[in-house]
Structure formats: C-alpha cells, structure tokens
Design a protein around this motif. Structure first.
Motif, short mmCIF file in Angstrom:
data_model
loop_
_atom_site.label_atom_id
_atom_site.label_comp_id
_atom_site.label_asym_id
_atom_site.label_seq_id
_atom_site.Cartn_x
_atom_site.Cartn_y
_atom_site.Cartn_z
N ARG A 465 0.82 -1.21 0.00
CA ARG A 465 0.00 0.00 0.00
C ARG A 465 0.85 1.26 0.00
N TYR A 466 2.04 1.21 0.57
CA TYR A 466 2.92 2.37 0.50
C TYR A 466 3.31 2.67 -0.95
N ALA A 467 3.55 1.61 -1.73
CA ALA A 467 3.88 1.80 -3.14
C ALA A 467 2.70 2.40 -3.90
N VAL A 468 1.50 1.94 -3.59
CA VAL A 468 0.29 2.49 -4.23
C VAL A 468 0.16 3.97 -3.92
N GLU A 469 0.34 4.31 -2.63
CA GLU A 469 0.19 5.71 -2.22
C GLU A 469 1.25 6.58 -2.87
N LEU A 470 2.49 6.09 -2.93
CA LEU A 470 3.57 6.85 -3.53
C LEU A 470 3.31 7.09 -5.01
N ALA A 471 2.89 6.05 -5.72
CA ALA A 471 2.62 6.19 -7.16
C ALA A 471 1.44 7.13 -7.41
N THR A 472 0.43 7.04 -6.57
CA THR A 472 -0.75 7.91 -6.73
C THR A 472 -0.35 9.37 -6.60
N ARG A 473 0.56 9.66 -5.65
CA ARG A 473 1.01 11.05 -5.46
C ARG A 473 1.98 11.48 -6.56
N LYS A 474 2.97 10.65 -6.82
CA LYS A 474 4.05 11.07 -7.71
C LYS A 474 3.59 11.14 -9.17
N LEU A 475 2.62 10.34 -9.53
CA LEU A 475 2.13 10.33 -10.91
C LEU A 475 0.84 11.14 -11.06
N VAL A 476 0.68 12.14 -10.21
CA VAL A 476 -0.57 12.91 -10.14
C VAL A 476 -0.91 13.59 -11.45
N ASN A 477 0.08 13.99 -12.22
CA ASN A 477 -0.19 14.70 -13.48
C ASN A 477 -0.11 13.80 -14.71
N CYS A 478 0.10 12.50 -14.51
CA CYS A 478 0.31 11.58 -15.63
C CYS A 478 -0.97 11.04 -16.23
N ALA A 479 -2.07 11.13 -15.50
CA ALA A 479 -3.30 10.49 -15.98
C ALA A 479 -4.52 11.18 -15.39
N GLY A 480 -5.49 11.47 -16.26
CA GLY A 480 -6.77 12.00 -15.79
C GLY A 480 -7.63 10.92 -15.18
N ASN A 481 -7.41 9.67 -15.58
CA ASN A 481 -8.05 8.51 -14.96
C ASN A 481 -6.96 7.55 -14.51
N PHE A 482 -6.88 7.33 -13.20
CA PHE A 482 -5.81 6.53 -12.60
C PHE A 482 -6.44 5.32 -11.92
N TYR A 483 -5.90 4.15 -12.18
CA TYR A 483 -6.48 2.90 -11.70
C TYR A 483 -5.50 2.19 -10.77
N ILE A 484 -6.03 1.62 -9.71
CA ILE A 484 -5.22 0.87 -8.75
C ILE A 484 -5.62 -0.60 -8.85
#
Length: 543
Positions: A465-484
């Motif tokens: 879950r730490y990896a999920v949270e980090l990717a969600t934050r760091k890739l904030v501008n990479c996708a208008g729709n982001f999927y986990i």
C-alpha cells in the motif's frame, strides 16, 4: 401555465448482457447481424429534419470482411455544411425555449429505446461497422450510451437547481442558458457511445448541433440518429453530415455563430482546430467553448509486490480488448525484474488462447483494426521493432489484410524505456514492455512521468500500500483517470468520469457534471423588492 419542480434521480447503470451460449440476447443479436448483412443500407445525411441523399456515395464494409458491402452513405459538400448550420440556427430559439422536462423526456426516451427496441440494432451496427465483438459492443453502444443519456439528465437537473443565496429584501436566481450560436461535434470511430454523447450532451443543454462522425462510424451513428428522431428530437436540433473534416472545419470555424467544439480524436487535429479558432476569434459573436479528449499513451506500472497473474491479466485485457483501439488502452508497461518473467510467461500463454476473426463468431476475442490506413501504420511499427536491436517481438507480430485488417496481439520488449513504441501512440494491438530494476521503483516513476506527452489513463499494480500511495502522489499529473490494481480502460459513466490533461485533452470529464457546464452559459438575476429612493448612504451623515 402549469409549474412544477421536476426531479431526475441518479439512475442505476444499465445492466450488461452476457451473450452467453443459449441466452436470448445472443440469439437476438445474431438475428440482427444476419438482417444487416442481408440488405444494403442507403444512408442519408440528416439536415433540418430531412434525409439528404447526394448521389455521391461512399461504401461501408466490415473491417473484418472487406469483400462484403454493408451499404453506403451519401457524402456532402460545402453547401450541405452551410445548410446544416442554417438549419441549426433556425431551430435554436424554439429549442432553447423548450421546457427542461420536455427536453429531458426526449433523451430519456432515447435511452429506453436503445435499452429495448434498438439494443441489437445499435450493437449489431457497431460490431459490423467498427469490428467490435459482442461484449465490447454491448458495453459501448448499448450500456455506455444509455448511461450517458440517463446520467446527463440527472446531472443537468442538479445543475439547474443550484442557486445563489439571497439577502434580506433581495431575491437572487441563476439561469443556465445554452450557448449563443451552434456547437460542432466531431466524433471518432472507436466508441459509438462517444459518437452519440458528444452531440447529445450539448443538445440536452439547449444547444443546436452540427454533427460530423468519422466515416468508419457512420453505420452506427445514423442508427443513433434514427433513435433520436423516434424519441421526438425536433428537426434541426442535431444535424448529421458526412463531409471531409478539413472542409467542415473551414466553414464552421469561419462562421460568426460558431459557439463551441465538442471533439474526440487525434491530438494533432485538435491542436490545429484550437489554432484556427484562435486565429478567427475576432469573427465570433461569443468566445467559443473548446472541449476535446484526444490521444493517449497509457501506462501500467507494476510494483515488485504485485501478483503476477493480476498484472498479466490487466495487460492482456487493457492492451488488446477492441484491438487496442481505445484512447485508454494499455500501450506501455513497466515490469519489475523480480516478477517480470512470471508476468511475461502468463501474458504470452494468454495471448496464444485468443482467437482472432470476424465479430459474428462470438468465440473471437480479437477482431480487425478499423481500416487499411491504420493497418499499414501499425504493421510498420511492428516491422521496425523486428529489425531494431533495442527491441524484440516476444508475442504475435503477424498480420494479414487479405480478408480483413487483422493484426495479431503483439508484445514488444525493449531495453530502452524511451523506445519509439513506448512514446508514440499506435492505436492498435501493440503493447511495449520494459523491465526495470525492482529496487528502483521511484526512479522508474520519473521515467513514466517524462516519457509521453499524453496524460489520459494509467494504472499501478501493487500489493504494497505504501507503493500504491507513492505512485498515486508522484504520478498525479500523468493520468486523468488513474487505476489501482486494474487495467487502465473501462471507465463507467457516473463512476469514473473520463478525460485527461497534457496532450490528452481539456479533461472536461464526460460522464459527470463537469462536461455539461461547458455547454451552458450562466446568467445571474437580482431582484430588489423595495428599491432605494435616495443615493445617500448613512456613513455620509455628520452625526
């Protein structure tokens, strides 16, 4: 007159039929497919409520069976584009003044007609005209289009009820008017639902529309137009024309009554449109609304903690459903070194089980790409990868256009994370993977962020879950729709409003209120009950 406040509650999403063997929907769809193939359709334009046939026809052929003629459509010229604009403007005042509940009833009826009487017409037209299998057609031309119509009625009713506060002695209210002029809707081949929603969402807000669909989507587009007419859409509100894109742009973008563009298509075309509108800005009665959803180079980032089977399944579905011809399709993937072999093994094994062929054989997972131009472009990328030392085709790689435009699901592995097929939009059944050092997760996120000009969809596959949270934050501008832990495709109206930023568009989120606001012009009205009769304020008094 009678007055009431009308409520349109949030609808449930339209149930997706399975088309399993022995099901009644499977039999009904096969019957409709046979009916379409047994006749030759003569498809007119629809301008001002009239069917227009020019005699200059363009054949329609299934991409998976190019020897069969489904029918033809009548191509228009500059005179028809101008007629469509004039018909729209003539219908504008009456349509704009129609009571909201009457407009809503038209689109809700259209939704119900698609859900019942025309479900298999819409799906069959999409399957044959755009080479979608039964399930992909069902979730697109039936369910998503129905959802767009129903949910937009709900969202618009919510917008209309939003009102400002009023102070003592004053009443404030807000009106939401349609735009002053006409809206141009330019729609793509790959989603019948988008083809229907772009003109319908603007029209639902009281606007009048000139609608230009992709030539390769005309078969399904005219079917939706017939549904709208049966649902009671007045003449001239939506005018369906088949003419060249540049010609339509030249005429519409030069018209002083041009009020907005609702577009889905390529980034290059949209940028040209924006530039032309800017150059013509002095001509317009009002500043046009520019709404576009464009290209994508969508990523799947896999963490070392991911389940390899979950990752491989997300890639198989995300990259190869509808032959990768989704702007949201997974087209670049980053595999961690510790589980890369396991992911590749399952992915390659899955691809070997995917049957390819016509849409009428429901056992085929893969069908044809849309046309010869697309086929040739995709084949060139594959051929170049076969010859490049930085790349290796590890699955698929074959193609043939003898009977239809068939390209095998293809996986390219590259040692270069900036290899051309990791960067450029291909819009076909081609996935490029790059294996990275599993201990350099943060570094690979910098690569993901900087590789592509697009920012439409992306996903992270991880159990940490730490990896999920980090990717969600760091890739904030990479996708208008982001999927986990899911593929980056399959947005559902009302659940995942769709759109992207950067070169992927204006992110106005079809399937939410945000898109509808773009087709409305607000007017604030203040009424003072007892107006003052003296200009003097109390602070002016000496004592």
């Amino acid at each position: 007159m009678n007055t009431g406040y009308f409520d349109y509650a949030a609808p449930a999403n339209e149930p997706v039929y399975s088309y399993a063997p022995g099901s009644p929907e499977r039999a009904a769809l096969k019957k409709q497919l046979a009916a379409f193939k047994a006749e030759t359709a003569d498809i007119p334009m629809y301008i001002g409520g009239k069917e227009i046939r020019t005699g200059k026809t363009v054949d329609l052929r299934p991409p998976h069976e190019i020897k069969h003629k489904l029918g033809h459509f009548h191509e228009g010229d500059a005179s028809h584009i101008n007629d469509a604009i004039n018909a729209a403007l003539e219908a504008r005042e009456k349509w704009a003044n129609m009571d909201w509940e009457a407009r809503a009833g038209i689109f809700l009826r259209a939704a119900d007609l698609i859900a019942t009487k025309y479900r298999y017409h819409m799906n069959g037209a999409t399957m044959l005209g755009q080479s979608k299998n039964a399930y992909q057609a069902e979730i697109d031309s039936a369910c998503e289009l129905i959802d767009f119509l129903r949910w937009n009625v709900h969202y618009l009713s919510e917008i209309y009820r939003q009102q400002p506060v009023s102070s003592p002695g004053v009443h404030n209210r807000m009106e939401y008017r349609p735009l002053e002029g006409f809206v141009l809707a330019v729609t793509p081949f790959n989603f019948t639902a988008i083809g229907g929603n772009l003109p319908a969402s603007a029209a639902m807000c009281g606007n009048v529309v000139v609608w230009k669909p992709a030539n390769t989507q005309v078969f399904a587009a005219q079917m939706f137009m017939q549904v709208l007419i049966e649902a009671g859409l007045p003449a001239g509100v939506i005018n369906l024309v088949y003419a060249s894109g540049p010609l339509i742009g030249d005429i519409c973008f030069s018209n002083p009554h041009f009020a907005g563009i609702h577009f889905t298509g390529s980034t290059g075309v949209f940028q040209t449109m924006w530039k032309t509108i800017g150059q013509n800005i002095h001509k317009y009665k009002t500043y046009p609304r520019i709404v576009g959803e464009t290209g994508g180079k969508d990523f799947v980032l896999i963490h070392k903690s991911a389940n390899p089977e979950v990752a491989a399944t997300a890639l198989a579905r995300g990259a190869f459903e509808y032959q990768g011809q989704k702007c949201s399709a997974a087209s670049r993937a980053y595999l961690p070194s510790n589980i890369a072999d396991a992911i590749k093994t399952k992915l390659i094994a899955d691809l070997k089980t995917m049957k390819m062929g016509t849409t009428e054989d429901f056992s085929n997972f893969i069908n044809a790409v849309i046309d010869e131009r697309s086929f040739d472009k995709i084949a060139k990328y594959i051929d170049n990868a076969k010859q490049d030392p930085a790349a290796k085709v590890i699955a698929g790689g074959n193609y043939n256009k003898t009977e239809g435009y068939f390209i095998e699901p293809t996986v390219i592995e590259t040692t270069d994370p900036k290899y051309i097929t990791m960067c450029e939009e291909i819009f076909g059944p081609v996935l490029t993977i790059h294996v990275y050092d599993a201990e350099k997760f943060e570094e690979i996120m910098d690569v993901v962020d900087s590789t592509s000009e697009y920012a439409l969809t992306g996903s992270i596959i991880a159990q940490d879950r730490y990896a999920v949270e980090l990717a969600t934050r760091k890739l904030v501008n990479c996708a208008g729709n982001f999927y986990i832990n899911d593929k980056p495709t399959g947005a559902v109206v009302g659940q995942q409003p769709f759109g992207g930023a950067r070169a992927s568009g204006t992110n106005d989120k079809a399937g939410s209120m945000l898109n509808l606001y773009r087709w409305l012009s607000a007017r604030a009205i203040k009424e003072t009950f007892v107006p003052p009769v003296d200009y003097r304020y109390p602070f002016l008094n000496e004592a």
